[in-house]
Write a protein that holds these residues in place. Structure first.
Motif, PDB file in Angstrom:
ATOM      1  N   LEU A 178      15.794  12.657  15.188  1.00 47.44           N
ATOM      2  CA  LEU A 178      14.840  13.517  14.263  1.00 47.44           C
ATOM      3  C   LEU A 178      15.447  14.745  15.896  1.00 47.44           C
ATOM      4  O   LEU A 178      15.691  14.669  16.680  1.00 47.44           O
ATOM      5  N   GLU A 179      15.478  15.995  14.924  1.00 51.53           N
ATOM      6  CA  GLU A 179      16.294  17.328  15.551  1.00 51.53           C
ATOM      7  C   GLU A 179      14.980  18.075  15.648  1.00 51.53           C
ATOM      8  O   GLU A 179      13.987  18.457  15.235  1.00 51.53           O
TER       9      GLU A 179
ATOM     10  N   TYR B  58      15.018  27.176  19.684  1.00 53.75           N
ATOM     11  CA  TYR B  58      14.903  28.562  19.068  1.00 53.75           C
ATOM     12  C   TYR B  58      14.891  28.424  17.641  1.00 53.75           C
ATOM     13  O   TYR B  58      15.775  28.962  17.568  1.00 53.75           O
ATOM     14  N   GLU B  59      13.747  28.721  16.560  1.00 50.43           N
ATOM     15  CA  GLU B  59      14.219  28.931  14.999  1.00 50.43           C
ATOM     16  C   GLU B  59      13.942  29.728  15.153  1.00 50.43           C
ATOM     17  O   GLU B  59      13.343  30.803  15.596  1.00 50.43           O
ATOM     18  N   PRO B  60      14.022  30.464  13.692  1.00 51.99           N
ATOM     19  CA  PRO B  60      13.379  32.085  13.550  1.00 51.99           C
ATOM     20  C   PRO B  60      12.309  32.688  13.322  1.00 51.99           C
ATOM     21  O   PRO B  60      11.764  31.100  13.289  1.00 51.99           O
ATOM     22  N   ALA B  61      12.130  33.234  13.755  1.00 50.58           N
ATOM     23  CA  ALA B  61      10.304  33.675  14.483  1.00 50.58           C
ATOM     24  C   ALA B  61       9.757  33.942  12.412  1.00 50.58           C
ATOM     25  O   ALA B  61       9.020  33.839  12.391  1.00 50.58           O
ATOM     26  N   PHE B  62       9.894  34.395  11.727  1.00 53.37           N
ATOM     27  CA  PHE B  62       9.777  34.960  10.142  1.00 53.37           C
ATOM     28  C   PHE B  62       9.262  33.587   9.719  1.00 53.37           C
ATOM     29  O   PHE B  62       8.935  32.899   8.528  1.00 53.37           O
ATOM     30  N   TYR B  63       9.260  32.193   9.868  1.00 58.57           N
ATOM     31  CA  TYR B  63       9.060  31.277   9.787  1.00 58.57           C
ATOM     32  C   TYR B  63       8.686  29.511  10.829  1.00 58.57           C
ATOM     33  O   TYR B  63       9.015  30.008  11.910  1.00 58.57           O
ATOM     34  N   SER B  64       7.189  28.843   9.762  1.00 64.84           N
ATOM     35  CA  SER B  64       7.007  28.493  10.832  1.00 64.84           C
ATOM     36  C   SER B  64       7.210  27.055  11.052  1.00 64.84           C
ATOM     37  O   SER B  64       7.931  26.817   9.813  1.00 64.84           O
ATOM     38  N   THR B  65       7.291  25.942  11.526  1.00 63.76           N
ATOM     39  CA  THR B  65       7.542  25.338  11.756  1.00 63.76           C
ATOM     40  C   THR B  65       6.901  23.425  12.061  1.00 63.76           C
ATOM     41  O   THR B  65       5.829  23.649  13.122  1.00 63.76           O
ATOM     42  N   VAL B  66       7.332  22.218  10.903  1.00 66.15           N
ATOM     43  CA  VAL B  66       6.475  21.000  11.159  1.00 66.15           C
ATOM     44  C   VAL B  66       6.361  20.496  12.665  1.00 66.15           C
ATOM     45  O   VAL B  66       5.494  20.340  14.125  1.00 66.15           O
ATOM     46  N   ILE B  67       7.741  20.720  13.244  1.00 64.52           N
ATOM     47  CA  ILE B  67       7.690  20.590  14.485  1.00 64.52           C
ATOM     48  C   ILE B  67       7.960  21.256  15.766  1.00 64.52           C
ATOM     49  O   ILE B  67       9.343  21.444  15.487  1.00 64.52           O
ATOM     50  N   ASN B  68       7.043  21.274  15.953  1.00 67.60           N
ATOM     51  CA  ASN B  68       7.297  22.977  17.300  1.00 67.60           C
ATOM     52  C   ASN B  68       7.211  23.101  18.552  1.00 67.60           C
ATOM     53  O   ASN B  68       7.924  24.000  19.349  1.00 67.60           O
ATOM     54  N   ASP B  69       8.169  21.984  18.735  1.00 68.88           N
ATOM     55  CA  ASP B  69       8.468  21.302  20.684  1.00 68.88           C
ATOM     56  C   ASP B  69       8.558  20.350  20.641  1.00 68.88           C
ATOM     57  O   ASP B  69       9.098  19.253  19.863  1.00 68.88           O
ATOM     58  N   TRP B  70       9.784  19.989  21.817  1.00 73.49           N
ATOM     59  CA  TRP B  70      10.212  18.501  21.664  1.00 73.49           C
ATOM     60  C   TRP B  70       8.839  17.453  22.201  1.00 73.49           C
ATOM     61  O   TRP B  70       9.972  16.701  21.711  1.00 73.49           O
ATOM     62  N   GLY B  71       8.147  17.788  22.073  1.00 72.35           N
ATOM     63  CA  GLY B  71       6.892  16.608  23.054  1.00 72.35           C
ATOM     64  C   GLY B  71       6.763  16.133  21.792  1.00 72.35           C
ATOM     65  O   GLY B  71       6.830  15.275  21.044  1.00 72.35           O
ATOM     66  N   THR B  72       6.291  17.591  19.988  1.00 76.90           N
ATOM     67  CA  THR B  72       6.087  16.336  19.202  1.00 76.90           C
ATOM     68  C   THR B  72       7.536  15.656  18.516  1.00 76.90           C
ATOM     69  O   THR B  72       6.938  14.777  17.532  1.00 76.90           O
TER      70      THR B  72
ATOM     71  N   VAL C 263      17.396  17.101  21.013  1.00 75.68           N
ATOM     72  CA  VAL C 263      17.564  18.453  21.113  1.00 75.68           C
ATOM     73  C   VAL C 263      18.922  19.258  20.948  1.00 75.68           C
ATOM     74  O   VAL C 263      19.559  18.723  21.704  1.00 75.68           O
ATOM     75  N   ASP C 264      18.640  21.031  20.197  1.00 74.17           N
ATOM     76  CA  ASP C 264      19.659  21.124  19.694  1.00 74.17           C
ATOM     77  C   ASP C 264      19.855  22.512  20.330  1.00 74.17           C
ATOM     78  O   ASP C 264      18.902  23.406  20.839  1.00 74.17           O
ATOM     79  N   LEU C 265      20.692  22.050  21.397  1.00 77.06           N
ATOM     80  CA  LEU C 265      21.019  23.004  22.372  1.00 77.06           C
ATOM     81  C   LEU C 265      22.418  24.102  21.832  1.00 77.06           C
ATOM     82  O   LEU C 265      22.952  25.001  22.987  1.00 77.06           O
ATOM     83  N   GLY C 266      22.764  24.479  21.297  1.00 78.53           N
ATOM     84  CA  GLY C 266      22.773  24.809  20.310  1.00 78.53           C
ATOM     85  C   GLY C 266      23.424  26.673  20.699  1.00 78.53           C
ATOM     86  O   GLY C 266      23.492  27.044  21.617  1.00 78.53           O
ATOM     87  N   ILE C 267      24.371  27.671  19.328  1.00 74.03           N
ATOM     88  CA  ILE C 267      24.140  28.771  20.125  1.00 74.03           C
ATOM     89  C   ILE C 267      23.346  29.632  20.667  1.00 74.03           C
ATOM     90  O   ILE C 267      23.900  30.503  21.449  1.00 74.03           O
ATOM     91  N   THR C 268      22.209  29.745  19.275  1.00 74.95           N
ATOM     92  CA  THR C 268      21.133  30.566  20.417  1.00 74.95           C
ATOM     93  C   THR C 268      21.048  30.584  21.576  1.00 74.95           C
ATOM     94  O   THR C 268      20.262  31.084  22.399  1.00 74.95           O
ATOM     95  N   LEU C 269      21.016  29.054  22.038  1.00 77.10           N
ATOM     96  CA  LEU C 269      20.228  28.455  23.842  1.00 77.10           C
ATOM     97  C   LEU C 269      21.215  29.542  24.192  1.00 77.10           C
ATOM     98  O   LEU C 269      21.048  30.009  25.334  1.00 77.10           O
ATOM     99  N   ARG C 270      22.144  29.292  24.204  1.00 77.77           N
ATOM    100  CA  ARG C 270      23.179  29.864  25.426  1.00 77.77           C
ATOM    101  C   ARG C 270      23.551  31.401  24.882  1.00 77.77           C
ATOM    102  O   ARG C 270      23.616  31.973  25.784  1.00 77.77           O
ATOM    103  N   THR C 271      23.330  31.839  23.373  1.00 81.14           N
ATOM    104  CA  THR C 271      23.776  33.604  23.431  1.00 81.14           C
ATOM    105  C   THR C 271      22.206  33.935  24.599  1.00 81.14           C
ATOM    106  O   THR C 271      21.968  34.803  24.835  1.00 81.14           O
TER     107      THR C 271
END
Length: 76
Positions: free
Chosen positions: A29-30, A34-48, A64-72
């Motif tokens: 489960l991923e 940093y999801e885009p701020a223009f929509y909300s998500t059910v899974i909003n943090d790593w604790g959930t 936990v996706d530590l992809g390009i967004t985090l590095r940037t």
């Protein structure tokens, strides 16, 4: 959106998928930091997502996706 009901529906669906897994399969489960701020998500943090994986059972794992967004975002 009613977030509590949305999370309950997510967990109900995940349980259905989990119960259909072959014995030698696992489910990941991923959560994206940093999801885009223009929509909300059910899974909003790593604790959930960790809680959901724990609820499902030993074949469910938290990814936990530590992809390009985090590095940037940390290089600024």
């Amino acid at each position: 959106m009613h977030f509590r009901r949305a999370l309950e529906r997510y967990l109900e669906s995940a349980r259905e998928i989990y119960s259909a897994l072959p014995d030698d399969w696992r489910v990941f489960l991923e959560h994206k930091l940093y999801e885009p701020a223009f929509y909300s998500t059910v899974i909003n943090d790593w604790g959930t997502i960790t809680t959901v994986a724990s609820e499902l059972g030993p074949k469910a794992f938290c990814l936990v996706d530590l992809g390009i967004t985090l590095r940037t975002s940390t290089s600024r």
